[in-house]
Design a protein around this motif. Structure first.
Motif, mmCIF file in Angstrom:
data_model
loop_
_atom_site.group_PDB
_atom_site.id
_atom_site.type_symbol
_atom_site.label_atom_id
_atom_site.label_comp_id
_atom_site.label_asym_id
_atom_site.label_seq_id
_atom_site.Cartn_x
_atom_site.Cartn_y
_atom_site.Cartn_z
ATOM 1 N N UNK A 1 -10.704 -6.292 -2.863
ATOM 2 C CA UNK A 1 -10.995 -5.144 -2.002
ATOM 3 C C UNK A 1 -9.720 -4.370 -1.691
ATOM 4 N N UNK A 2 -8.658 -5.094 -1.358
ATOM 5 C CA UNK A 2 -7.378 -4.457 -1.056
ATOM 6 C C UNK A 2 -6.834 -3.716 -2.271
ATOM 7 N N UNK A 3 -6.910 -4.327 -3.430
ATOM 8 C CA UNK A 3 -6.395 -3.703 -4.648
ATOM 9 C C UNK A 3 -7.154 -2.415 -4.966
ATOM 10 N N UNK A 4 -8.470 -2.463 -4.850
ATOM 11 C CA UNK A 4 -9.278 -1.285 -5.168
ATOM 12 C C UNK A 4 -9.035 -0.157 -4.168
ATOM 13 N N UNK A 5 -8.843 -0.506 -2.911
ATOM 14 C CA UNK A 5 -8.566 0.502 -1.887
ATOM 15 C C UNK A 5 -7.258 1.238 -2.145
ATOM 16 N N UNK A 6 -6.344 0.567 -2.832
ATOM 17 C CA UNK A 6 -5.015 1.141 -3.047
ATOM 18 C C UNK A 6 -4.729 1.470 -4.509
ATOM 19 N N UNK A 7 -5.782 1.528 -5.313
ATOM 20 C CA UNK A 7 -5.665 1.914 -6.731
ATOM 21 C C UNK A 7 -4.665 1.052 -7.486
ATOM 22 N N UNK A 8 -4.669 -0.238 -7.183
ATOM 23 C CA UNK A 8 -3.827 -1.208 -7.881
ATOM 24 C C UNK A 8 -4.717 -1.961 -8.864
ATOM 25 N N UNK B 1 0.836 -1.207 0.000
ATOM 26 C CA UNK B 1 0.000 0.000 0.000
ATOM 27 C C UNK B 1 0.870 1.256 0.000
ATOM 28 N N UNK B 2 1.949 1.242 0.778
ATOM 29 C CA UNK B 2 2.849 2.405 0.836
ATOM 30 C C UNK B 2 3.557 2.612 -0.500
ATOM 31 N N UNK B 3 3.972 1.510 -1.120
ATOM 32 C CA UNK B 3 4.660 1.599 -2.415
ATOM 33 C C UNK B 3 3.742 2.174 -3.483
ATOM 34 N N UNK B 4 2.465 1.834 -3.413
ATOM 35 C CA UNK B 4 1.501 2.323 -4.404
ATOM 36 C C UNK B 4 1.329 3.831 -4.347
ATOM 37 N N UNK B 5 1.710 4.429 -3.226
ATOM 38 C CA UNK B 5 1.610 5.875 -3.085
ATOM 39 C C UNK B 5 2.740 6.613 -3.799
ATOM 40 N N UNK B 6 3.833 5.911 -4.077
ATOM 41 C CA UNK B 6 4.996 6.590 -4.663
ATOM 42 C C UNK B 6 5.445 5.985 -5.990
ATOM 43 N N UNK B 7 4.807 4.911 -6.418
ATOM 44 C CA UNK B 7 5.129 4.309 -7.720
ATOM 45 C C UNK B 7 3.826 3.841 -8.353
ATOM 46 N N UNK B 8 3.533 4.332 -9.541
ATOM 47 C CA UNK B 8 2.247 4.024 -10.163
ATOM 48 C C UNK B 8 2.316 2.893 -11.185
#
Length: 305
Positions: A246-253, A215-222
């Motif tokens: 659910x986890x993927x959608x919450x974190x825009x993955x 989740x943290x990585x998704x904030x800095x690498x798209x």
């Protein structure tokens, strides 16, 4: 001087050139030693320890006994049938047995490579990277455990215009690797299963830190792709996939690669003196159903095969 050396050298157990399975285009995949997970189905158990290891492939051995005569740690002897038995726990990785084995029944996993040596190899492969849109993928093991080494390599790759990717289990100090994560052109993160208790049963640890790091990585690498090893009756149930979605959608993955289980790691585990288990691979309609579940939730199913 010693600190500098540690930052510029580390153990690699394989450098796979002309790879097309670990990102876009033709790639060189570098497998680093060391991982904190102990996945029962691991394809690369030789990556677990961060030091060199000797693998003994008993099916190749002709029981000539040469390894017994040269081993200073008495790691080889014969059983009642005259077959060579290798005591992995006694081995000091001196390499004498590899030098005398006439049938290459032993293999040293782990060679100390400097950053200069790695870059020399990557420079040779740049023509393939340029023509195909490829680059280098750091794998393992867990590449993000090698923070200083990885940081030095991606900096030098950036200077040469070599695209960088990493394949990670997600279990590492994410805070210490923020700059590396941000600099990577692409990252694969594994999600084995969502239930932490089951995750610990099959990998040795819970998944809380792993999910937090992803989740943290998704904030800095798209450009993150989630990889899911598919092991039948272990993590292929709809409940697990629903929780993961659910986890993927919450974190825009929104990219997932499904990797059906294979037995590549089984013989490696035996060669390392372990007692492995075999698992089952989902096929056909089972995989298609999981793909449909992902796609119906606007998650792209990708493949690098």
């Amino acid at each position: 001087m010693k600190e500098l050396l540690m930052k510029q050298c580390d153990y690699i157990f394989q450098m796979q050139r002309l790879s097309v399975n670990d990102g876009e285009g033709i790639r060189t995949t570098i497998f680093l030693k060391g991982c904190r997970l102990r996945c029962r189905w691991c394809a690369n158990p030789e990556s677990w320890r961060d030091v060199p290891q000797v693998m003994f492939f008993a099916h190749k051995c002709i029981s000539c006994g040469k390894c017994i005569t040269v081993c200073p740690s008495l790691a080889n002897n014969t059983d009642s049938a005259g077959r060579i038995f290798f005591h992995n726990e006694k081995c000091k990785t001196c390499g004498h047995c590899l030098q005398v084995c006439p049938v290459n029944a032993r293999q040293m996993m782990g060679t100390y490579f400097s950053a200069d040596e790695v870059m020399d190899q990557l420079k040779k492969d740049m023509i393939f990277f340029d023509e195909s849109g490829g680059g280098v993928t750091f794998s393992g093991g867990e590449p993000f455990l090698h923070t200083a080494y990885l940081r030095a390599l991606i900096k030098r790759c950036g200077q040469l215009g070599i695209s960088t990717a990493a394949e990670s289990c997600g279990y590492f100090d994410a805070e210490a690797c923020k700059d590396i994560i941000a600099a990577m052109d692409m990252i694969f993160f594994d999600i084995k299963m969502m239930n932490s208790i089951r995750h610990k049963k099959y990998t040795g640890i819970g998944n809380e830190e792993i999910l937090h790091n992803i989740a943290a990585a998704a904030q800095i690498n798209d450009n993150i792709v989630i990889r899911v090893p598919l092991i039948k009756n272990i993590n292929t149930d709809k409940q697990n996939f629903a929780a993961m979605i659910d986890f993927l959608r919450e974190n825009s993955l929104n990219k997932v690669e499904l990797l059906p289980y294979h037995i590549l790691g089984y013989e490696k585990m035996r060669a390392l003196g372990m007692s492995p288990e075999k698992y089952s691979t989902p096929v056909g309609a089972e995989i298609e159903e999981l793909e449909y579940l992902l796609k119906s939730n606007d998650i792209e199913v990708v493949s690098y095969k």
